[in-house]
Scaffold this motif. Structure first.
Motif, PDB file in Angstrom:
ATOM      1  N   VAL A  60       0.822  -1.223   0.000  1.00  0.00           N
ATOM      2  CA  VAL A  60       0.000   0.000   0.000  1.00  0.00           C
ATOM      3  C   VAL A  60       0.850   1.265   0.000  1.00  0.00           C
ATOM      4  CG1 VAL A  60      -1.987  -1.117   1.104  1.00  0.00           C
ATOM      5  CG2 VAL A  60      -0.208  -0.092   2.537  1.00  0.00           C
ATOM      6  N   TYR A  61       2.073   1.133  -0.464  1.00  0.00           N
ATOM      7  CA  TYR A  61       2.939   2.323  -0.499  1.00  0.00           C
ATOM      8  C   TYR A  61       2.368   3.332  -1.510  1.00  0.00           C
ATOM      9  CZ  TYR A  61       4.900  -0.076  -4.624  1.00  0.00           C
ATOM     10  OH  TYR A  61       5.060  -0.715  -5.837  1.00  0.00           O
ATOM     11  N   PRO A  62       2.653   4.627  -1.322  1.00  0.00           N
ATOM     12  CA  PRO A  62       2.107   5.623  -2.256  1.00  0.00           C
ATOM     13  C   PRO A  62       2.550   5.314  -3.684  1.00  0.00           C
ATOM     14  CG  PRO A  62       3.190   6.681  -0.385  1.00  0.00           C
ATOM     15  CD  PRO A  62       3.489   5.222  -0.267  1.00  0.00           C
ATOM     16  N   TYR A 155      15.396  -6.921   3.490  1.00  0.00           N
ATOM     17  CA  TYR A 155      16.112  -5.761   4.015  1.00  0.00           C
ATOM     18  C   TYR A 155      17.597  -5.997   3.775  1.00  0.00           C
ATOM     19  CZ  TYR A 155      11.897  -4.217   6.470  1.00  0.00           C
ATOM     20  OH  TYR A 155      10.633  -3.768   6.765  1.00  0.00           O
ATOM     21  N   PRO A 156      18.317  -5.014   3.247  1.00  0.00           N
ATOM     22  CA  PRO A 156      19.746  -5.263   2.992  1.00  0.00           C
ATOM     23  C   PRO A 156      20.531  -5.336   4.298  1.00  0.00           C
ATOM     24  CG  PRO A 156      19.198  -2.982   2.506  1.00  0.00           C
ATOM     25  CD  PRO A 156      17.906  -3.658   2.877  1.00  0.00           C
ATOM     26  N   GLU A 157      21.677  -6.009   4.236  1.00  0.00           N
ATOM     27  CA  GLU A 157      22.539  -6.066   5.425  1.00  0.00           C
ATOM     28  C   GLU A 157      23.441  -4.846   5.411  1.00  0.00           C
ATOM     29  OE1 GLU A 157      24.534  -9.860   5.647  1.00  0.00           O
ATOM     30  OE2 GLU A 157      22.598 -10.883   5.463  1.00  0.00           O
ATOM     31  N   GLY A 191      14.219  -0.200  -8.034  1.00  0.00           N
ATOM     32  CA  GLY A 191      13.494  -1.217  -8.798  1.00  0.00           C
ATOM     33  C   GLY A 191      12.056  -0.777  -9.058  1.00  0.00           C
ATOM     34  N   ALA A 192      11.197  -1.757  -9.377  1.00  0.00           N
ATOM     35  CA  ALA A 192       9.809  -1.477  -9.773  1.00  0.00           C
ATOM     36  C   ALA A 192       9.033  -0.745  -8.675  1.00  0.00           C
ATOM     37  CB  ALA A 192       9.110  -2.787 -10.134  1.00  0.00           C
ATOM     38  N   SER A 193       9.313  -1.070  -7.403  1.00  0.00           N
ATOM     39  CA  SER A 193       8.592  -0.402  -6.311  1.00  0.00           C
ATOM     40  C   SER A 193       9.103   1.032  -6.144  1.00  0.00           C
ATOM     41  CB  SER A 193       8.762  -1.172  -4.998  1.00  0.00           C
ATOM     42  OG  SER A 193       8.334  -2.496  -5.139  1.00  0.00           O
ATOM     43  N   ALA A 194      10.434   1.201  -6.166  1.00  0.00           N
ATOM     44  CA  ALA A 194      11.020   2.537  -5.951  1.00  0.00           C
ATOM     45  C   ALA A 194      10.537   3.530  -6.993  1.00  0.00           C
ATOM     46  CB  ALA A 194      12.542   2.443  -5.977  1.00  0.00           C
ATOM     47  N   ARG A 213      21.977   1.654  -6.601  1.00  0.00           N
ATOM     48  CA  ARG A 213      23.126   0.778  -6.822  1.00  0.00           C
ATOM     49  C   ARG A 213      23.279   0.513  -8.318  1.00  0.00           C
ATOM     50  NH1 ARG A 213      23.424  -4.555  -3.167  1.00  0.00           N
ATOM     51  NH2 ARG A 213      21.785  -5.253  -4.588  1.00  0.00           N
ATOM     52  N   THR A 214      22.156   0.256  -8.982  1.00  0.00           N
ATOM     53  CA  THR A 214      22.191  -0.040 -10.420  1.00  0.00           C
ATOM     54  C   THR A 214      21.099   0.774 -11.119  1.00  0.00           C
ATOM     55  OG1 THR A 214      22.675  -2.316  -9.763  1.00  0.00           O
ATOM     56  CG2 THR A 214      22.165  -1.948 -12.078  1.00  0.00           C
ATOM     57  N   PRO A 215      21.460   1.633 -12.084  1.00  0.00           N
ATOM     58  CA  PRO A 215      20.391   2.366 -12.784  1.00  0.00           C
ATOM     59  C   PRO A 215      19.581   1.426 -13.673  1.00  0.00           C
ATOM     60  CG  PRO A 215      22.575   2.942 -13.662  1.00  0.00           C
ATOM     61  CD  PRO A 215      22.812   1.976 -12.544  1.00  0.00           C
ATOM     62  N   THR A 348      13.795  -2.366  -1.441  1.00  0.00           N
ATOM     63  CA  THR A 348      14.879  -3.307  -1.752  1.00  0.00           C
ATOM     64  C   THR A 348      14.375  -4.700  -2.118  1.00  0.00           C
ATOM     65  OG1 THR A 348      15.088  -3.463   0.656  1.00  0.00           O
ATOM     66  CG2 THR A 348      16.744  -2.164  -0.497  1.00  0.00           C
ATOM     67  N   GLY A 349      13.103  -4.813  -2.433  1.00  0.00           N
ATOM     68  CA  GLY A 349      12.595  -6.058  -3.012  1.00  0.00           C
ATOM     69  C   GLY A 349      12.313  -7.165  -2.012  1.00  0.00           C
ATOM     70  N   PHE A 350      12.351  -8.378  -2.535  1.00  0.00           N
ATOM     71  CA  PHE A 350      11.848  -9.539  -1.778  1.00  0.00           C
ATOM     72  C   PHE A 350      12.878 -10.661  -1.747  1.00  0.00           C
ATOM     73  CE2 PHE A 350       8.490  -7.032  -3.532  1.00  0.00           C
ATOM     74  CZ  PHE A 350       7.590  -6.927  -2.498  1.00  0.00           C
TER      75      PHE A 350
HETATM   76  O1  N01 Z   1      12.462  -4.943  -5.847  1.00  0.00           O
HETATM   77  P1  N01 Z   1      13.718  -5.182  -6.826  1.00  0.00           P
HETATM   78  P2  N01 Z   1      11.085  -4.211  -6.143  1.00  0.00           P
HETATM   79  N1  N01 Z   1      21.976  -0.973  -1.390  1.00  0.00           N
HETATM   80  O2  N01 Z   1      14.389  -6.398  -6.293  1.00  0.00           O
HETATM   81  C1  N01 Z   1      18.246  -2.290  -4.550  1.00  0.00           C
HETATM   82  C2  N01 Z   1       7.286  -6.850  -8.595  1.00  0.00           C
HETATM   83  N2  N01 Z   1       6.631  -5.571  -8.631  1.00  0.00           N
HETATM   84  O3  N01 Z   1      10.271  -4.280  -4.904  1.00  0.00           O
HETATM   85  O4  N01 Z   1      19.482  -3.409  -8.799  1.00  0.00           O
HETATM   86  C3  N01 Z   1      21.398  -0.300  -2.398  1.00  0.00           C
HETATM   87  O5  N01 Z   1      13.344  -5.112  -8.232  1.00  0.00           O
HETATM   88  C4  N01 Z   1      18.452  -3.077  -5.823  1.00  0.00           C
HETATM   89  O6  N01 Z   1      19.666  -2.710  -6.428  1.00  0.00           O
HETATM   90  P3  N01 Z   1      20.308  -3.658  -7.577  1.00  0.00           P
HETATM   91  C5  N01 Z   1       8.093  -6.998  -9.879  1.00  0.00           C
HETATM   92  O7  N01 Z   1       8.088  -8.324 -10.298  1.00  0.00           O
HETATM   93  C6  N01 Z   1       5.673  -5.454  -9.566  1.00  0.00           C
HETATM   94  O8  N01 Z   1      11.301  -2.882  -6.717  1.00  0.00           O
HETATM   95  O9  N01 Z   1      20.180  -5.066  -7.069  1.00  0.00           O
HETATM   96  N3  N01 Z   1      20.412  -0.776  -3.138  1.00  0.00           N
HETATM   97  C7  N01 Z   1      17.211  -2.660  -6.589  1.00  0.00           C
HETATM   98  O10 N01 Z   1      17.370  -1.422  -7.186  1.00  0.00           O
HETATM   99  C8  N01 Z   1       9.446  -6.564  -9.412  1.00  0.00           C
HETATM  100  O11 N01 Z   1      10.486  -7.013 -10.250  1.00  0.00           O
HETATM  101  C9  N01 Z   1       5.025  -4.278  -9.688  1.00  0.00           C
HETATM  102  O12 N01 Z   1      21.701  -3.205  -7.698  1.00  0.00           O
HETATM  103  C10 N01 Z   1      19.994  -2.010  -2.866  1.00  0.00           C
HETATM  104  C11 N01 Z   1      16.168  -2.550  -5.476  1.00  0.00           C
HETATM  105  O13 N01 Z   1      16.868  -2.420  -4.255  1.00  0.00           O
HETATM  106  C12 N01 Z   1       9.466  -7.138  -8.035  1.00  0.00           C
HETATM  107  O14 N01 Z   1       8.172  -6.908  -7.519  1.00  0.00           O
HETATM  108  C13 N01 Z   1       5.338  -3.184  -8.877  1.00  0.00           C
HETATM  109  C14 N01 Z   1      20.525  -2.789  -1.830  1.00  0.00           C
HETATM  110  C15 N01 Z   1      15.300  -3.777  -5.377  1.00  0.00           C
HETATM  111  O15 N01 Z   1      14.590  -3.901  -6.550  1.00  0.00           O
HETATM  112  C16 N01 Z   1      10.448  -6.526  -7.089  1.00  0.00           C
HETATM  113  O16 N01 Z   1      10.432  -5.109  -7.238  1.00  0.00           O
HETATM  114  C17 N01 Z   1       6.322  -3.339  -7.918  1.00  0.00           C
HETATM  115  C18 N01 Z   1      21.576  -2.215  -1.094  1.00  0.00           C
HETATM  116  N4  N01 Z   1      22.185  -2.900  -0.109  1.00  0.00           N
HETATM  117  C19 N01 Z   1       6.969  -4.546  -7.804  1.00  0.00           C
HETATM  118  N5  N01 Z   1      19.885  -3.984  -1.816  1.00  0.00           N
HETATM  119  C20 N01 Z   1       3.993  -4.201 -10.723  1.00  0.00           C
HETATM  120  O17 N01 Z   1       3.724  -3.140 -11.216  1.00  0.00           O
HETATM  121  C21 N01 Z   1      18.969  -3.940  -2.804  1.00  0.00           C
HETATM  122  N6  N01 Z   1      19.049  -2.758  -3.431  1.00  0.00           N
HETATM  123  C22 N01 Z   1       3.299  -5.452 -11.177  1.00  0.00           C
END
Ligand code: N01
Length: 513
Positions: A60-62, A155-157, A191-194, A213-215, A348-350
């Motif tokens: 439910v993030y904005p 959560y990153p370490e 990533g997709a959430s950010a 970390r990665t564009p 930072t994803g899942f």
């Molecule tokens: O997570 P991600 P998400 N220091 O794992 C960074 C689905 N989804 O929640 O790229 C700094 O993609 C990491 O960096 P890097 C969809 O399947 C769908 O955004 O690993 N940064 C990356 O940028 C999606 O693929 C929708 O170098 C750190 C980010 O965190 C999946 O969920 C919408 C770090 C993680 O990105 C996950 O998306 C949203 C650190 N120590 C999500 N550790 C739809 O619209 C990690 N990162 C359907």
């Protein structure tokens, strides 16, 4: 009912269902609806939360929204003419799933607030013993694991993370009661959430430090609201909506070749992405920071109309140096800078490679799924796992789409699951265990098909295990996956007879009470 002994040898009466469905998100609801439509009513859905919706209830993030067009991101058997936007926002998708639960009268079949803690297969009786966090037990002849693939926040370490005294939120664990207005906010991840949360909070916060970390590759989304006139049209002429859905399916499928093989099509995609970046971001230093350095498609290609514009605003700082540590009030980067913040948002994803088995699952001979999947999860058609009879995954290993709607894959899995369950129903006092060779050959073929694809071209993505094995994506077109799930072959399974005991399965209507 049957007697069941727990670890301390107390005896309980345990309800035995034909099918236990774990999870009431897209997967669990979809399986339940299609089961009902085919007259398979002896099932119960166990849901850990108090509402349906899965990730669309929790995230439910904005700005949370879907990056797949709404008409395609819905069940083919339950079109929704009332989508308000081309790409559904979180609340709309959650409402759609609530509508599905209500329309198909599923709420009485759902036991809410039931979090499965572990499950074990009993070879003598051929049923699964399910233990829940509240101490209750159930048994089921078959278990559908519709727990979702992306539901354990990562959560990153980072050293000092626990010392931070401000607000900490993960995008998947958003605190709606906390206001970021006027605050100094650090967002970690791009990533997709950010890319959704950043533009949604940028104008309200005092300052936004984005730690990248990665564009990523970002393409325009071309989102738009869908007018009431168009909704009326779809309601009146459902065939038009079906045509739009089919068109969207073909369009999304047609971009796959650009993502899957590093080819001239990838270069064309990259040049469109670069042109878009140049058009929006005029500052060359910021543009260089945001320029992707890997082949398009290796990681998920992101769609947004407002992410790049938000990064050009005066209150945003894109930090590309690595994070060294966090102290009570700030994030330190490797260039010696200290970024003072009031709140940190982890985008930072899942935890993906272990997401298939977040709880202890014991199969034949007490084998543990977590151990079997320690170096990467593996299944047959992404649904069945050898050694774990009658356990059926929705969105299991290698069923993720790199380019299109996950719902299409879910519906393909449902087709296979229904065929499996019907065969099981015909064979009372029997369980099916997939022959190990069938699973091995299927996965060897999948891994072979990944060779030379863009996904394996060297970027660090959640698609891969730490040893570089792709256990998440389907290595081809979605229609190819669809064809693999159309047939259930009894020859691929051991049919194991068990002593009768449980009442005939499939002939009653299970209840959630
Ligand atoms: O997570 P991600 P998400 N220091 O794992 C960074 C689905 N989804 O929640 O790229 C700094 O993609 C990491 O960096 P890097 C969809 O399947 C769908 O955004 O690993 N940064 C990356 O940028 C999606 O693929 C929708 O170098 C750190 C980010 O965190 C999946 O969920 C919408 C770090 C993680 O990105 C996950 O998306 C949203 C650190 N120590 C999500 N550790 C739809 O619209 C990690 N990162 C359907």
């Amino acid at each position: 009912m049957s007697n069941y002994k727990n670890k301390t040898n107390e005896t309980f009466n345990v309800v035995i269902d034909d099918v236990a469905i774990i999870g009431a998100g897209f997967g669990g609801l979809g399986v339940a609806i299609r089961m009902q439509q085919q007259g398979l009513n002896d099932f119960v859905i166990y849901e850990r939360a108090s509402d349906v919706g899965g990730v669309w209830r929790d995230n439910v993030y904005p700005g949370a929204a879907c990056d797949v067009p709404s008409h395609l991101y819905s069940f083919s058997f339950e079109p929704n003419p009332d989508w308000g936007r081309a790409f559904g926002p979180q609340e709309e998708i959650h409402r759609y799933l609530q509508h599905c639960a209500d329309k198909y009268k599923l709420r009485d079949k759902i036991r809410f607030n039931s979090s499965l803690s572990d499950m074990a297969f009993c070879e003598t009786s051929g049923v699964w013993n399910l233990n829940f966090d509240d101490g209750s037990q159930r048994q089921a002849r078959a278990v559908v694991m519709a727990i979702g693939a992306l539901n354990i926040p990562q959560y990153p370490e980072v050293s000092g993370i626990d010392d931070f005294t401000g607000k900490v939120m993960h995008t998947a664990e958003w605190d709606k009661n906390y206001s970021l207005d006027g605050k100094r906010v650090g967002v970690i991840g791009t990533g997709a959430s950010a890319i959704q949360v950043v533009p949604s909070i940028q104008a309200k916060v005092k300052s936004l430090s984005l730690f990248q970390r990665t564009p990523p590759w970002v393409m325009p989304k071309s989102d738009q609201s869908l007018s009431p006139a168009r909704q009326r049209l779809y309601r009146r002429w459902p065939i038009l909506q079906r045509a739009v859905r089919n068109f969207q399916y073909i369009m999304m499928e047609s971009v796959l070749p650009a993502f899957i093989w590093d080819s001239f099509l990838t270069r064309i995609g990259e040049s469109i992405g670069r042109r878009y970046l140049r058009k929006v971001v005029r500052d060359p230093i910021l543009r260089e920071k945001l320029s992707p350095k890997y082949s398009m498609g290796c990681k998920r290609v992101l769609l947004s109309d407002d992410y790049y514009p938000a990064l050009t605003r005066g209150n945003v700082n894109v930090c590309v140096e690595g994070i060294d540590k966090i102290d009570e009030t700030a994030i330190h980067t490797s260039d010696g800078q200290r970024h003072e913040v009031d709140a940190i948002v982890f985008a930072t994803g899942f935890k993906v490679p272990v997401s298939g088995a977040p709880i202890p699952i014991r199969g034949v001979g007490g084998r543990l799924l977590e151990k079997d999947w320690a170096i990467g999860s593996e299944a047959y058609k992404g649904v069945v796992v050898s050694g774990y009879p009658n356990m059926l995954y929705v969105m299991g290993p290698n069923t993720g789409p790199g380019n299109t709607s996950v719902i299409f894959y879910i519906e393909s899995q449902i087709t296979y699951i229904l065929k499996y369950l019907k065969a099981l129903r015909k064979n009372q006092n029997t369980y099916f265990d997939l022959k190990p060779m069938v699973q091995r050959e299927f996965n060897a073929d999948i891994q072979e098909r990944f060779k030379g694809t863009t996904w394996m071209s060297g970027c660090n993505s959640w698609y891969l295990t730490k040893d570089g094995k792709n256990t998440t994506l389907w290595p081809g077109f979605s229609w190819q996956y669809h064809f693999t799930t159309k047939h259930f072959s009894a020859a691929e399974y051991e049919f194991v007879s068990v002593k009768g005991g449980a009442e005939e399965f499939g002939n009653s209507v299970a209840t959630a009470s």
